[in-house]
Scaffold this motif. Sequence first.
Motif, short mmCIF file in Angstrom:
data_model
loop_
_atom_site.label_atom_id
_atom_site.label_comp_id
_atom_site.label_asym_id
_atom_site.label_seq_id
_atom_site.Cartn_x
_atom_site.Cartn_y
_atom_site.Cartn_z
N MET A 70 0.85 -1.18 0.00
CA MET A 70 0.00 0.00 0.00
C MET A 70 0.88 1.23 0.00
O MET A 70 2.06 1.17 0.29
CB MET A 70 -0.93 -0.02 1.22
N PRO A 71 0.31 2.42 -0.30
CA PRO A 71 1.13 3.62 -0.44
C PRO A 71 1.95 3.94 0.79
O PRO A 71 1.50 3.80 1.92
CB PRO A 71 0.07 4.71 -0.69
N GLY A 72 3.18 4.40 0.51
CA GLY A 72 4.05 4.86 1.57
C GLY A 72 4.64 3.70 2.37
O GLY A 72 4.51 2.55 1.99
N PRO A 73 5.31 4.00 3.52
CA PRO A 73 5.57 5.37 3.95
C PRO A 73 6.60 6.04 3.06
O PRO A 73 7.57 5.41 2.65
CB PRO A 73 6.11 5.18 5.37
N TYR A 74 6.35 7.31 2.73
CA TYR A 74 7.26 8.02 1.86
C TYR A 74 8.37 8.67 2.67
O TYR A 74 8.12 9.38 3.64
CB TYR A 74 6.50 9.08 1.06
N ARG A 75 9.59 8.43 2.25
CA ARG A 75 10.74 8.96 2.96
C ARG A 75 11.37 10.13 2.23
O ARG A 75 12.26 10.80 2.74
CB ARG A 75 11.78 7.85 3.16
N LYS A 76 10.89 10.38 1.00
CA LYS A 76 11.44 11.45 0.18
C LYS A 76 10.33 11.98 -0.71
O LYS A 76 9.33 11.28 -0.95
CB LYS A 76 12.59 10.89 -0.67
N HIS A 77 10.48 13.19 -1.22
CA HIS A 77 9.41 13.81 -1.99
C HIS A 77 9.97 14.46 -3.25
O HIS A 77 10.95 15.20 -3.18
CB HIS A 77 8.68 14.87 -1.15
N PHE A 78 9.34 14.16 -4.41
CA PHE A 78 9.70 14.77 -5.68
C PHE A 78 8.50 15.54 -6.21
O PHE A 78 7.35 15.24 -5.86
CB PHE A 78 10.06 13.70 -6.72
N LEU A 79 8.75 16.52 -7.07
CA LEU A 79 7.67 17.11 -7.84
C LEU A 79 7.26 16.12 -8.93
O LEU A 79 8.10 15.41 -9.47
CB LEU A 79 8.12 18.44 -8.47
N PRO A 80 5.97 16.05 -9.27
CA PRO A 80 5.52 15.02 -10.21
C PRO A 80 5.91 15.32 -11.65
O PRO A 80 6.10 16.48 -12.03
CB PRO A 80 3.99 15.04 -10.04
N LEU A 81 6.01 14.26 -12.45
CA LEU A 81 6.24 14.38 -13.88
C LEU A 81 4.92 14.55 -14.62
O LEU A 81 3.90 13.96 -14.24
CB LEU A 81 6.92 13.12 -14.44
N GLU A 82 4.94 15.34 -15.68
CA GLU A 82 3.77 15.43 -16.56
C GLU A 82 3.72 14.20 -17.45
O GLU A 82 4.75 13.70 -17.92
CB GLU A 82 3.87 16.69 -17.42
N SER A 83 2.51 13.68 -17.68
CA SER A 83 2.34 12.51 -18.54
C SER A 83 2.41 12.95 -20.01
O SER A 83 1.42 12.98 -20.73
CB SER A 83 1.02 11.80 -18.25
N ALA A 135 -9.13 -3.22 -1.60
CA ALA A 135 -9.72 -4.55 -1.51
C ALA A 135 -8.81 -5.61 -2.12
O ALA A 135 -8.62 -6.69 -1.56
CB ALA A 135 -11.08 -4.55 -2.21
N LEU A 136 -8.20 -5.30 -3.25
CA LEU A 136 -7.32 -6.25 -3.92
C LEU A 136 -6.04 -6.49 -3.13
O LEU A 136 -5.55 -7.62 -3.04
CB LEU A 136 -6.98 -5.76 -5.32
N GLU A 137 -5.49 -5.43 -2.56
CA GLU A 137 -4.21 -5.55 -1.87
C GLU A 137 -4.32 -6.18 -0.49
O GLU A 137 -3.34 -6.71 0.03
CB GLU A 137 -3.57 -4.16 -1.74
N SER A 138 -5.50 -6.15 0.10
CA SER A 138 -5.65 -6.61 1.48
C SER A 138 -5.30 -8.08 1.66
O SER A 138 -4.84 -8.49 2.73
CB SER A 138 -7.09 -6.36 1.96
N SER A 139 -5.48 -8.87 0.61
CA SER A 139 -5.24 -10.31 0.73
C SER A 139 -3.91 -10.74 0.11
O SER A 139 -3.60 -11.94 0.09
CB SER A 139 -6.38 -11.08 0.06
N ARG A 140 -3.13 -9.79 -0.38
CA ARG A 140 -1.88 -10.15 -1.04
C ARG A 140 -0.70 -10.08 -0.07
O ARG A 140 -0.62 -9.17 0.74
CB ARG A 140 -1.60 -9.21 -2.23
N PRO A 141 0.24 -11.02 -0.17
CA PRO A 141 1.43 -10.94 0.69
C PRO A 141 2.41 -9.91 0.15
O PRO A 141 2.37 -9.55 -1.04
CB PRO A 141 2.01 -12.35 0.58
N ASP A 142 3.30 -9.44 1.02
CA ASP A 142 4.36 -8.54 0.58
C ASP A 142 5.35 -9.30 -0.29
O ASP A 142 5.69 -10.45 -0.01
CB ASP A 142 5.08 -7.93 1.79
N TYR A 143 5.80 -8.64 -1.32
CA TYR A 143 6.74 -9.25 -2.26
C TYR A 143 8.16 -9.12 -1.73
O TYR A 143 8.56 -8.06 -1.24
CB TYR A 143 6.62 -8.55 -3.61
N ASN A 144 8.93 -10.19 -1.85
CA ASN A 144 10.32 -10.17 -1.37
C ASN A 144 11.28 -10.75 -2.39
O ASN A 144 12.36 -11.23 -2.04
CB ASN A 144 10.43 -10.95 -0.05
#
Length: 242
Positions: free
Chosen positions: A1-14, A69-78
């Motif tokens: 799931m998102p974060g935790p963010y340890r650093k911050h960038f300005l976003p790129l334009e698509s 909902a989709l991520e709640s049942s998935r294990p962390d990838y290692n």
Amino acid sequence: MPGPYRKHFLPLESNPEVFNELLHRLGASPKLTFQDVFTLDEPEFLPRPALAVILVLPTTKTYEARKTALESSRPDYNGSGDGELVVWFRQTINNACGLYALLHALSNGSASKFIESGSILARLLQTCIPCGPDQRSQALENSLELEEAHAALAAKGDSLVPDNAEDDVDFHYICFVRSNVDGHLYELDGDCKGPIDTGIALSAEEDVLSQQALGLIRGYVEQEEESIGFNIMALVRTAGVS
């Protein structure tokens, strides 16, 4: 799931021009380029063959609820090492989802064959591939070359960027690639728990804009009440470059 963010960038334009300058700064061959995908319904107008596809989508409540909902049942990838089905990076830099999508596009499938020796990306992959997700994240955070290249391109484009890199933006980038190992189509999102095998097996003749892949991408658009705020770019071989 998102974060935790340890650093911050300005976003790129698509914007393909922005992404193309960044991918070449990082060390992709001039043989690769991003192009806009303007239609999902007229195959004759699609940029082909597509080595990777980046989908930019609005982070609506519908999207966030489905993702949770989709991520709640998935294990962390290692995963780590040369035996991985795909190369995946966990996102720990806020507003850098465009950068992570670009890294995923270049690090997988046949696009990975067009990374120039000794480049920023080649050195990062040499460091990251043997490592697990946490060490990979740290390597990306610690790369001053990566940060400087991203900062130079975040200032370009036609869109207004936030005044503060810690401000949230209302769109997100995900990438679709073909595995060099099992030929499956994978969804790569650094804000998920790991790579997602879509279950779509691509034949040697199919690219990442095959009919099955197009159906998957259409599904993202159709789940929203309004099909606005979406953008799609395909990574392709540059025409006329040998």
